[in-house]
Scaffold this motif. Sequence first.
Motif, PDB file in Angstrom:
ATOM      1  N   ARG A 168       0.828  -1.213   0.000  1.00 17.87           N
ATOM      2  CA  ARG A 168       0.000   0.000   0.000  1.00 17.87           C
ATOM      3  C   ARG A 168       0.860   1.259   0.000  1.00 17.87           C
ATOM      4  O   ARG A 168       0.578   2.219  -0.715  1.00 17.87           O
ATOM      5  CB  ARG A 168      -0.934  -0.014   1.225  1.00 17.87           C
ATOM      6  CG  ARG A 168      -2.095  -0.991   1.102  1.00 17.87           C
ATOM      7  CD  ARG A 168      -3.118  -0.765   2.185  1.00 17.87           C
ATOM      8  NE  ARG A 168      -2.579  -1.088   3.513  1.00 17.87           N
ATOM      9  CZ  ARG A 168      -2.602  -2.301   4.030  1.00 17.87           C
ATOM     10  NH1 ARG A 168      -3.112  -3.314   3.353  1.00 17.87           N
ATOM     11  NH2 ARG A 168      -2.110  -2.504   5.242  1.00 17.87           N
ATOM     12  N   ILE A 169       1.938   1.256   0.824  1.00 19.52           N
ATOM     13  CA  ILE A 169       2.781   2.453   0.920  1.00 19.52           C
ATOM     14  C   ILE A 169       3.548   2.672  -0.366  1.00 19.52           C
ATOM     15  O   ILE A 169       3.678   3.806  -0.853  1.00 19.52           O
ATOM     16  CB  ILE A 169       3.743   2.324   2.123  1.00 19.52           C
ATOM     17  CG1 ILE A 169       2.945   2.274   3.431  1.00 19.52           C
ATOM     18  CG2 ILE A 169       4.722   3.476   2.168  1.00 19.52           C
ATOM     19  CD1 ILE A 169       3.758   1.932   4.643  1.00 19.52           C
ATOM     20  N   VAL A 170       4.072   1.592  -0.995  1.00 16.82           N
ATOM     21  CA  VAL A 170       4.798   1.725  -2.259  1.00 16.82           C
ATOM     22  C   VAL A 170       3.875   2.284  -3.342  1.00 16.82           C
ATOM     23  O   VAL A 170       4.264   3.125  -4.159  1.00 16.82           O
ATOM     24  CB  VAL A 170       5.399   0.371  -2.678  1.00 16.82           C
ATOM     25  CG1 VAL A 170       5.848   0.412  -4.143  1.00 16.82           C
ATOM     26  CG2 VAL A 170       6.570   0.020  -1.791  1.00 16.82           C
ATOM     27  N   SER A 171       2.631   1.859  -3.299  1.00 19.47           N
ATOM     28  CA  SER A 171       1.664   2.370  -4.271  1.00 19.47           C
ATOM     29  C   SER A 171       1.449   3.864  -4.065  1.00 19.47           C
ATOM     30  O   SER A 171       1.369   4.636  -5.024  1.00 19.47           O
ATOM     31  CB  SER A 171       0.341   1.613  -4.141  1.00 19.47           C
ATOM     32  OG  SER A 171      -0.627   2.138  -5.042  1.00 19.47           O
ATOM     33  N   GLU A 172       1.371   4.298  -2.764  1.00 18.81           N
ATOM     34  CA  GLU A 172       1.194   5.722  -2.482  1.00 18.81           C
ATOM     35  C   GLU A 172       2.413   6.525  -2.924  1.00 18.81           C
ATOM     36  O   GLU A 172       2.291   7.605  -3.512  1.00 18.81           O
ATOM     37  CB  GLU A 172       0.968   5.927  -0.976  1.00 18.81           C
ATOM     38  CG  GLU A 172      -0.342   5.348  -0.475  1.00 18.81           C
ATOM     39  CD  GLU A 172      -0.439   5.393   1.044  1.00 18.81           C
ATOM     40  OE1 GLU A 172       0.539   5.869   1.671  1.00 18.81           O
ATOM     41  OE2 GLU A 172      -1.462   4.959   1.600  1.00 18.81           O
ATOM     42  N   VAL A 199      12.197   3.073   2.220  1.00 13.47           N
ATOM     43  CA  VAL A 199      11.383   3.943   3.072  1.00 13.47           C
ATOM     44  C   VAL A 199      10.030   3.298   3.333  1.00 13.47           C
ATOM     45  O   VAL A 199       9.500   3.324   4.448  1.00 13.47           O
ATOM     46  CB  VAL A 199      11.237   5.331   2.409  1.00 13.47           C
ATOM     47  CG1 VAL A 199      10.171   6.150   3.143  1.00 13.47           C
ATOM     48  CG2 VAL A 199      12.557   6.055   2.408  1.00 13.47           C
ATOM     49  N   ALA A 200       9.436   2.695   2.281  1.00  9.52           N
ATOM     50  CA  ALA A 200       8.144   2.040   2.454  1.00  9.52           C
ATOM     51  C   ALA A 200       8.234   0.906   3.474  1.00  9.52           C
ATOM     52  O   ALA A 200       7.349   0.733   4.326  1.00  9.52           O
ATOM     53  CB  ALA A 200       7.650   1.517   1.105  1.00  9.52           C
ATOM     54  N   LEU A 201       9.303   0.103   3.393  1.00 10.24           N
ATOM     55  CA  LEU A 201       9.497  -0.986   4.353  1.00 10.24           C
ATOM     56  C   LEU A 201       9.603  -0.450   5.781  1.00 10.24           C
ATOM     57  O   LEU A 201       8.991  -0.978   6.714  1.00 10.24           O
ATOM     58  CB  LEU A 201      10.763  -1.771   3.999  1.00 10.24           C
ATOM     59  CG  LEU A 201      10.588  -2.993   3.100  1.00 10.24           C
ATOM     60  CD1 LEU A 201      11.940  -3.563   2.728  1.00 10.24           C
ATOM     61  CD2 LEU A 201       9.748  -4.053   3.799  1.00 10.24           C
ATOM     62  N   ARG A 202      10.374   0.625   5.945  1.00  9.34           N
ATOM     63  CA  ARG A 202      10.590   1.158   7.311  1.00  9.34           C
ATOM     64  C   ARG A 202       9.303   1.746   7.868  1.00  9.34           C
ATOM     65  O   ARG A 202       8.965   1.567   9.038  1.00  9.34           O
ATOM     66  CB  ARG A 202      11.698   2.220   7.280  1.00  9.34           C
ATOM     67  CG  ARG A 202      12.116   2.685   8.677  1.00  9.34           C
ATOM     68  CD  ARG A 202      12.613   1.505   9.479  1.00  9.34           C
ATOM     69  NE  ARG A 202      12.879   1.842  10.866  1.00  9.34           N
ATOM     70  CZ  ARG A 202      11.963   1.875  11.834  1.00  9.34           C
ATOM     71  NH1 ARG A 202      10.705   1.592  11.560  1.00  9.34           N
ATOM     72  NH2 ARG A 202      12.307   2.166  13.070  1.00  9.34           N
ATOM     73  N   ILE A 203       8.541   2.442   7.002  1.00 10.24           N
ATOM     74  CA  ILE A 203       7.286   3.024   7.460  1.00 10.24           C
ATOM     75  C   ILE A 203       6.274   1.923   7.753  1.00 10.24           C
ATOM     76  O   ILE A 203       5.508   1.986   8.733  1.00 10.24           O
ATOM     77  CB  ILE A 203       6.742   4.006   6.403  1.00 10.24           C
ATOM     78  CG1 ILE A 203       7.682   5.219   6.293  1.00 10.24           C
ATOM     79  CG2 ILE A 203       5.333   4.459   6.750  1.00 10.24           C
ATOM     80  CD1 ILE A 203       7.333   6.161   5.174  1.00 10.24           C
ATOM     81  N   ALA A 204       6.274   0.876   6.938  1.00 11.38           N
ATOM     82  CA  ALA A 204       5.365  -0.248   7.181  1.00 11.38           C
ATOM     83  C   ALA A 204       5.645  -0.884   8.536  1.00 11.38           C
ATOM     84  O   ALA A 204       4.726  -1.265   9.267  1.00 11.38           O
ATOM     85  CB  ALA A 204       5.510  -1.275   6.062  1.00 11.38           C
TER      86      ALA A 204
END
Length: 812
Positions: free
Chosen positions: A681-685, A726-731
Amino acid sequence: MIIDRLTVRNFKRFRNETIEFTDGITGILGNNGTGKSSIVQAIFFALYGVRATGIAPEYIVSSFAAPKDKCEVKLEFSVGGEHYTVIRTFKKGKSVQHDAEFYRNGKLVAKEVGPVEAEVRRTLGMGPVDFKNTIYAGQKDLLTLLESTPGKRKEWFLKALGIDYLSAESQKILKERVDAAESGLRLLEGELIGIRGRQNPEDLPRLHAELMSTRTQIAAYEKERASLTIKKDTVYKAIREFNAQRDEHTRRTETKNTLVREMTGLRHQQDDLAHRLTSLSAREQECRSLEAQVAAYPEKKRQLENLRNLKGQVDRLTAEQQFARQQCGDLSIRIAKHQEQVAEIRKDAEKADKLRAEIRTGLRIVGTVPDANLETLVAAKNQEIDRSLGTFGERQKRLEKDQAKLISDRDTLQAAGENGTCPLCRQKLGEHYTEIEQEFASQLAVIQDEAITVLASWEKLKKEKSVLESIVPKLVGLRKYAEAQARLPAIEKELADLLKTLHEKETAEKQIAEKMRACHFDIVAFTAIEKAVTDLEKVQTRYNELARQLAQAGEIQTQLTAVKTRIAENEAAQKETDALIARNPFDPAHEYMLEEQLAQVTEAQREADTGHARATEQVRHAEEKIATIKSEQAKLAELEVRIKAASEEIELLKLTRSIIAEYVVYLMQVVRNRIEGEVSRIVSEITGGRYEQVLLDDDFNLSIRDIDADYAIDRFSGGEQDDIAVALRIALSRYLAELHNVHESTLLIFDEIFGSQDEERRNNLLTALRTQESRFPQIILISHIPEMQGEFETTLVVEMGADLASRVKVVE
């Protein structure tokens, strides 16, 4: 959790700083070592204390803080519309001083370290490790997420999620418990084998039989001891009767011996008293011959007393005369000293006149000037000369400078020549060359003349100053003479008083001498009478002694009669004692017979006691053996129960290890699926829908779906890899927050994530982070790259001052 304000005092490199935080992306910039990361450590310290910072306690307090100063951090933040403040202080010296306070909406909720930490955990919903993993990401985190080495990414995720602790630590703890249980089981089994090896079924019946036989022997010994006790009492009674008979015989014998000794003393006393009565007749004649001399003693003693009184008066007058002479001598010495002082002061007056004349001549004084004003006049002239010398010195320097300038300009002119260019006006010299050269010579001559005049004046002033310096010691001498002259009237008055006192003392001494002559005391006559009285006192003493002895004649006769009576009584008592001794005969040999009987009874009694004690010890030993056998039998039963329980525990622990290992595998699958969906979801955003699917395998290796195929992360560009990291860390942060039931918007901190990127990749990371502001309204980025300054909504610059203390300023 949203941070509003952070205040630090004496924390690491910060003396006293207050930092305001706003929503949006905040950049904290500064050179390495200035204290950027210390701001984040201060947040951790305020919430969870020293251990949460990862800093050794001795480095928390600033090195420039005073010995009694404490470190203090105040953090203000909001959670769910509630405003919170936590204040923590720390100081480590001979003893650690650590305190904390926690406020909610301005009201104190908790005090002291333990209660405050509990309240922070309740408010934030997590402890220090989970809190740090949720909000904080360092540069190494993103590098690890992009790591291509197998297992590195998985290891990082396991540690961040706490699963590694569950897996490794639980397995370690359970293995230690299994090892300990198996070791204990082996010990129990060894102890069981040892006890069984010591057991013999025939020991217990044999010990009971021995116990019965020995108790029968003890009863026989007790009967024999009772019989011997009766015999011993009979012997003791006979011994007491014998001792009483022996004591009576001894007492009467001592009485007879005492009477014999007393008789000897009485006969000696009788002979002495008879001799003393005989000798008293000769002493009576001596006493009569001394009566005439004793009669003259009172008159002689009266004469001696009168002469002693007269001698006392003479001795007192002699002492007064000696004291008066001593006073006169002391006064004469003081008068001589005062006369010397007066003569010396009068000589000094002549010296003062000479000095005064020399000073006035040196100062060229015309008219009358008081001595008191001379020093002021010299000081004023000295100051005036010093000012003039300074003025002439400055003029000399100015003339030397002007002369050097003219010489330099002249040399430049001569170097240029008639066909050259003027260095001042830049015109051709031509026919003006000679005229200008003469002008230079004329000006140099004027400067030299003025310099000679100034030097002459300067030399004159130096001579005047030398004269003034020679006058200063003379002024000191003149002041000393003046002070002595001022004391002269007082000294002269004191001298007159001393002369008057000396005259009075000399008159008094003459009067004392007249009184001594009027006494008419003769020391020879006094000595003769004193000797006569001493001789008469000896005669008086002898006369009194003889009279006392003669007065005792009647008493001696009475004593003699009493002694004769006591001699007769003693003779009668001796006869009576001899009769009593004869009526009560005493046989000493009977004592040895009684002692022999007592020794035989005592020996028999000792043997009976020894046998009884030996039999009693045998009973005790048998009873202890019986108790030991019964105890070991009980121990065997207990060990069998414990061995069974230990075996069951070992099996249960092994089963638990197996279940936890299977649970970790299951948990990893659940976590991986959750994070995989969140990352997608975050990578898509972040990528605007270009990439919508991120896959994680069992080792957390990344695959990105692009169109219809899955590709490894190293297939994508550096900027795209940054987006994925960044997406991994935020997830992970979202997952940990939800895991701890934290559903409020919170902050996110990235420390030095721009270190290895170029400008394009840095801008790409910022763009990616801005897509997350709806979920993380407060994002803090720490960097040492100055080019990032204009890229944030708010920029805080950390600088180190000349005092080595760090300061924070807001850059618009």
